[in-house]
Write an enzyme that holds these catalytic residues in place. Structure first.
Site, PDB file in Angstrom:
ATOM      1  N   HIS A 225       0.777  65.569  -0.247  1.00 47.29           N
ATOM      2  CA  HIS A 225       0.815  64.735  -1.451  1.00 47.29           C
ATOM      3  C   HIS A 225       2.264  64.429  -1.778  1.00 47.29           C
ATOM      4  O   HIS A 225       3.111  65.324  -1.751  1.00 47.29           O
ATOM      5  CB  HIS A 225       0.158  65.490  -2.610  1.00 47.29           C
ATOM      6  CG  HIS A 225       0.316  64.813  -3.933  1.00 47.29           C
ATOM      7  ND1 HIS A 225       0.004  63.486  -4.125  1.00 47.29           N
ATOM      8  CD2 HIS A 225       0.758  65.272  -5.134  1.00 47.29           C
ATOM      9  CE1 HIS A 225       0.240  63.164  -5.386  1.00 47.29           C
ATOM     10  NE2 HIS A 225       0.706  64.229  -6.022  1.00 47.29           N
TER      11      HIS A 225
ATOM     12  N   ASP B  54      -3.105  49.964  12.861  1.00 44.83           N
ATOM     13  CA  ASP B  54      -2.972  51.059  13.830  1.00 44.83           C
ATOM     14  C   ASP B  54      -3.455  52.383  13.222  1.00 44.83           C
ATOM     15  O   ASP B  54      -3.788  53.312  13.954  1.00 44.83           O
ATOM     16  CB  ASP B  54      -1.509  51.224  14.259  1.00 44.83           C
ATOM     17  CG  ASP B  54      -1.096  50.203  15.314  1.00 44.83           C
ATOM     18  OD1 ASP B  54      -1.982  49.670  16.010  1.00 44.83           O
ATOM     19  OD2 ASP B  54       0.115  49.946  15.431  1.00 44.83           O
TER      20      ASP B  54
ATOM     21  N   HIS C 176      -1.536  57.725 -10.193  1.00 48.06           N
ATOM     22  CA  HIS C 176      -0.907  58.970  -9.774  1.00 48.06           C
ATOM     23  C   HIS C 176      -0.097  58.738  -8.494  1.00 48.06           C
ATOM     24  O   HIS C 176       1.091  58.437  -8.576  1.00 48.06           O
ATOM     25  CB  HIS C 176      -2.002  60.039  -9.631  1.00 48.06           C
ATOM     26  CG  HIS C 176      -1.483  61.406  -9.314  1.00 48.06           C
ATOM     27  ND1 HIS C 176      -2.257  62.529  -9.371  1.00 48.06           N
ATOM     28  CD2 HIS C 176      -0.261  61.828  -8.906  1.00 48.06           C
ATOM     29  CE1 HIS C 176      -1.540  63.581  -9.047  1.00 48.06           C
ATOM     30  NE2 HIS C 176      -0.333  63.181  -8.753  1.00 48.06           N
TER      31      HIS C 176
ATOM     32  N   SER D 241       1.305  75.820  -4.938  1.00 48.54           N
ATOM     33  CA  SER D 241       1.460  74.490  -5.525  1.00 48.54           C
ATOM     34  C   SER D 241       0.363  74.240  -6.554  1.00 48.54           C
ATOM     35  O   SER D 241      -0.799  74.601  -6.354  1.00 48.54           O
ATOM     36  CB  SER D 241       1.359  73.447  -4.411  1.00 48.54           C
ATOM     37  OG  SER D 241       1.096  72.180  -4.969  1.00 48.54           O
ATOM     38  N   SER D 242       0.723  73.584  -7.644  1.00 48.41           N
ATOM     39  CA  SER D 242      -0.273  73.308  -8.689  1.00 48.41           C
ATOM     40  C   SER D 242      -1.360  72.356  -8.196  1.00 48.41           C
ATOM     41  O   SER D 242      -2.423  72.260  -8.806  1.00 48.41           O
ATOM     42  CB  SER D 242       0.409  72.761  -9.939  1.00 48.41           C
ATOM     43  OG  SER D 242       1.241  71.681  -9.585  1.00 48.41           O
ATOM     44  N   ASP D 243      -1.117  71.655  -7.081  1.00 46.83           N
ATOM     45  CA  ASP D 243      -2.128  70.743  -6.532  1.00 46.83           C
ATOM     46  C   ASP D 243      -3.055  71.431  -5.532  1.00 46.83           C
ATOM     47  O   ASP D 243      -3.845  70.758  -4.852  1.00 46.83           O
ATOM     48  CB  ASP D 243      -1.448  69.545  -5.864  1.00 46.83           C
ATOM     49  CG  ASP D 243      -0.780  68.637  -6.887  1.00 46.83           C
ATOM     50  OD1 ASP D 243      -1.371  68.424  -7.962  1.00 46.83           O
ATOM     51  OD2 ASP D 243       0.338  68.155  -6.617  1.00 46.83           O
TER      52      ASP D 243
ATOM     53  N   HIS E 257       4.933  61.536  -4.283  1.00 45.31           N
ATOM     54  CA  HIS E 257       5.030  60.434  -5.239  1.00 45.31           C
ATOM     55  C   HIS E 257       6.002  59.415  -4.664  1.00 45.31           C
ATOM     56  O   HIS E 257       6.864  58.903  -5.386  1.00 45.31           O
ATOM     57  CB  HIS E 257       5.515  60.931  -6.596  1.00 45.31           C
ATOM     58  CG  HIS E 257       4.511  61.775  -7.332  1.00 45.31           C
ATOM     59  ND1 HIS E 257       4.664  62.140  -8.636  1.00 45.31           N
ATOM     60  CD2 HIS E 257       3.323  62.306  -6.940  1.00 45.31           C
ATOM     61  CE1 HIS E 257       3.619  62.888  -9.022  1.00 45.31           C
ATOM     62  NE2 HIS E 257       2.802  63.002  -7.998  1.00 45.31           N
TER      63      HIS E 257
ATOM     64  N   TYR F 229      -4.267  54.221  23.661  1.00 42.60           N
ATOM     65  CA  TYR F 229      -2.857  54.400  23.306  1.00 42.60           C
ATOM     66  C   TYR F 229      -2.325  55.752  23.769  1.00 42.60           C
ATOM     67  O   TYR F 229      -3.047  56.743  23.747  1.00 42.60           O
ATOM     68  CB  TYR F 229      -2.718  54.278  21.772  1.00 42.60           C
ATOM     69  CG  TYR F 229      -1.312  54.355  21.281  1.00 42.60           C
ATOM     70  CD1 TYR F 229      -0.494  53.231  21.261  1.00 42.60           C
ATOM     71  CD2 TYR F 229      -0.789  55.569  20.848  1.00 42.60           C
ATOM     72  CE1 TYR F 229       0.800  53.312  20.807  1.00 42.60           C
ATOM     73  CE2 TYR F 229       0.512  55.645  20.380  1.00 42.60           C
ATOM     74  CZ  TYR F 229       1.305  54.510  20.367  1.00 42.60           C
ATOM     75  OH  TYR F 229       2.585  54.601  19.914  1.00 42.60           O
TER      76      TYR F 229
HETATM   77 ZN   LIG Z   1       1.237  64.355  -7.993  1.00 37.50          ZN
END
Ligand SMILES: [Zn+2]
Length: 230
Positions: A94, A119, A168, A73-75, A96, A226
């Site tokens: 990540h 929470d 972004h 992935s480019s990220d 969008h 919890y």
């Molecule tokens: Zn992005």
């Protein structure tokens, strides 16, 4: 190598599609083996419906591909910056997704208006400062990660499992890729709820501190009650 991690990372990526958090090939999920210091991440630009565990790309924490024939992935460098800065996290996602990205594009943090939010976050979902032109021109993806790290400013990342990158979109994390994908779905829901609540009452204030603390600390820290325990 890392069959279990690859399978979990694929599943986390597919979860983003199932939850309607990504369009086409937008979005990416990764997971880390702390023991081996290796990350498995979605390949770049491969349609989700055709991805297999073997397509996940394995790199070290500095981005050197150790296994896999596809490009990561480019990220990737954003994910790696987060793994290096936050030793407690085991997965990064990540997307969008629409509402969370709308808040990011408005360069606004998501205020903590209610218990659903409290929470998961002990306060707003933060938004980063804008990147400078120099940060965009060189090492953009790594600088995106560093902007998130700066914004967390020493806070426990598991007590604030996401940030909005200005103009972004959201980056989310957790103890595993599965948990990071869960947090991506939660952040999208919190973003939609906050937008609706503020449409109904633009003056809606943050949740009362006592109520925020009650909900957050039921699920986090030494006093958590919890679930069913271990
Ligand atoms: Zn992005």
């Amino acid at each position: 190598m890392l069959e279990k991690l690859r399978a979990e990372v694929l599943e986390a990526n597919l979860e983003l599609v199932r939850r309607g958090l990504v369009l086409y090939t937008f979005g990416n999920a990764s997971g880390v083996s702390r023991e081996l210091g290796l990350v498995a991440i979605k390949p770049s630009g491969v349609p989700y419906e055709r991805m297999t565990p073997a397509d996940m790309v394995v790199t070290d924490l500095h981005g050197k591909v150790v296994e896999g024939s596809l490009r990561p992935s480019s990220d990737l460098d954003t994910h790696l910056a987060l793994y290096r800065a936050f030793p407690a996290i085991g997965g990064v996602v990540h997307t969008h997704s629409r509402h969370a990205t709308a808040w990011a594009q408005a360069c606004r943090e998501i205020p903590c208006l209610g218990t659903t939010h409290a929470d998961y976050f002990h306060g707003p979902v933060p938004v980063t400062a804008p990147l400078t032109a120099a940060e965009i021109e060189s090492n953009y993806e790594a600088n995106t990660g560093l902007a998130i790290v700066r914004r967390l400013d020493g806070r426990d990342p598991l007590g604030c499992p996401a940030a909005l990158v200005a103009s972004h979109g959201p980056f989310c994390w957790g103890q595993s890729a599965t948990e990071a994908a869960h947090h991506a779905a939660i952040v999208e829901e919190l973003a939609a709820m906050a937008w609706l609540a503020m449409g109904l009452n633009p003056a809606a204030g943050a949740i009362a501190d006592a109520l925020r603390d009650k909900h957050f600390f039921r699920k986090h820290g030494d006093t958590a009650t919890y679930g069913q325990g271990s």
